[in-house]
Design an enzyme around this catalytic site. Structure first.
Site, PDB file in Angstrom:
ATOM      1  N   GLU A   1      13.475   2.938  13.289  1.00 38.77           N
ATOM      2  CA  GLU A   1      12.526   3.975  12.872  1.00 38.77           C
ATOM      3  C   GLU A   1      11.377   4.005  13.873  1.00 38.77           C
ATOM      4  OE1 GLU A   1      10.855   2.983   9.036  1.00 38.77           O
ATOM      5  OE2 GLU A   1      10.953   0.847   9.455  1.00 38.77           O
TER       6      GLU A   1
ATOM      7  N   LEU B   1      11.647   1.224   6.389  1.00 39.53           N
ATOM      8  CA  LEU B   1      10.937   1.680   5.204  1.00 39.53           C
ATOM      9  C   LEU B   1      11.555   3.011   4.792  1.00 39.53           C
ATOM     10  CD1 LEU B   1       8.554   1.290   3.215  1.00 39.53           C
ATOM     11  CD2 LEU B   1       7.237   2.773   4.731  1.00 39.53           C
TER      12      LEU B   1
ATOM     13  N   LYS C   1       6.558  -1.917   1.753  1.00 40.23           N
ATOM     14  CA  LYS C   1       5.420  -1.288   2.435  1.00 40.23           C
ATOM     15  C   LYS C   1       4.242  -2.267   2.385  1.00 40.23           C
ATOM     16  CE  LYS C   1       3.307   3.254   3.099  1.00 40.23           C
ATOM     17  NZ  LYS C   1       3.841   3.469   4.462  1.00 40.23           N
TER      18      LYS C   1
ATOM     19  N   TYR D   1       0.835  -1.204   0.000  1.00 44.51           N
ATOM     20  CA  TYR D   1       0.000   0.000   0.000  1.00 44.51           C
ATOM     21  C   TYR D   1       0.865   1.247   0.000  1.00 44.51           C
ATOM     22  CZ  TYR D   1       1.040   1.064   4.900  1.00 44.51           C
ATOM     23  OH  TYR D   1       1.684   1.393   6.064  1.00 44.51           O
TER      24      TYR D   1
END
Length: 294
Positions: A181, A205, A149, A35
């Site tokens: 992250e 990501l 993702k 997505y």
């Protein structure tokens, strides 16, 4: 937040009430899909190319071969804004799955990918951008392919909930103390005027806003160093900030019980916010730096 009526699917444009999929949909049953969330400012996509290219990288990584080209997708997304008459700040959610087929772990044969995308009104959260957030730290228990993702977001969801239950707005994830992250953002530490962040490996990501931060830093002589930092380094940081497409750039005031710097948004964070607004074409009256913000 208002949801616009027209949605995009692999079969074309439909009204939102008409959107249905079989219960044996691989995104639903396996999380077998990818997505993107794309920011829209005043009816204009921001960082669209970066998002579309990442979507195709994610699809290639899990061997989804869509029945549409990148050029087709750009055209579809442009039509989606026009058909909905989008002129305000909004966000687009876009999802591609392996399709609908009888439930089986192996890839189904002769099954086309499912696509859907929709637009919702989404105002900038200027209070958080201006005033900053509190965060907690959690062990990063996600899989090793975080560069994709993917729809498999349960660890991220749990981390975000842990943050909420601890009166924080985000969780900073780490592997044995090494910061990767956030649960839905990239993380940065500023020390002596230099911006540090985890390298764009498979462990994180590679955010589209992260790409823009790197570009802005390089363009304006702010050292951008792809070097992971430790949780314990935060106690000695001048600034910490997080970025994502929906949150933009958020100053971090506290991490667990540690106050970052002097407990106020820092100079580098503020400068990057200003440069980001300029790059995104955000009007003066909506700026973080305008006395007339509406």
């Amino acid at each position: 937040m208002g949801l616009y009526d027209v949605m995009l699917t692999e079969k074309g444009f439909v009204q939102k009430e008409e959107l249905t999929y079989p219960f044996e949909e691989r995104g639903l049953q396996f999380g077998d899909g990818v997505y993107e969330v794309i920011r829209i400012y005043e009816g204009r996509y921001y960082l669209l190319k970066e998002h579309v290219e990442r979507l195709y990288r994610s699809m290639a990584a899990i061997k989804i071969y869509p029945p549409f080209s990148e050029a087709d997708l750009y055209d579809y997304l442009d039509q989606l804004l026009k058909k909905n008459g989008v002129v305000s700040d909004a966000k687009l959610y876009l999802q591609v799955t392996r399709g609908s087929a009888p439930r089986n772990h192996e890839f189904p044969l002769n099954t086309g990918a499912n696509l859907y995308a929709y637009v919702k009104d989404f105002s900038r959260n200027t209070d958080l951008m201006r005033n900053g957030i509190n965060t907690i730290t959690l062990e990063d228990i996600r899989w090793e392919w975080c560069y994709i993702k993917s729809l498999n977001l349960l660890p991220n969801v749990i981390a975000k909930q842990e943050a909420k239950e601890n009166d924080a707005q985000e969780a900073i994830l780490h592997k044995n103390g090494l910061v990767t992250e956030g649960s839905s953002s990239n993380a940065y530490l500023v020390r002596n005027g230099k911006v540090y962040t985890h390298p764009a490996t498979k462990r994180i990501l590679g955010g589209c806003v992260r790409m823009k931060i790197e570009e802005l830093c390089n363009r304006h002589q702010i050292p951008f160093i792809e070097e992971a930092f430790q949780v314990e380094d935060i106690a000695y940081a001048d600034e910490v900030f997080m970025t994502s497409s929906t949150a933009e750039i958020l100053p971090v005031l506290k991490v667990d019980t540690v106050t970052v710097g002097d407990g106020e948004p820092g100079r580098i964070t503020r400068e990057l916010q200003r440069l980001y607004e300029e790059d995104a074409g955000i009007r003066t009256e909506k700026s973080l730096f305008s006395k007339n913000e509406s």
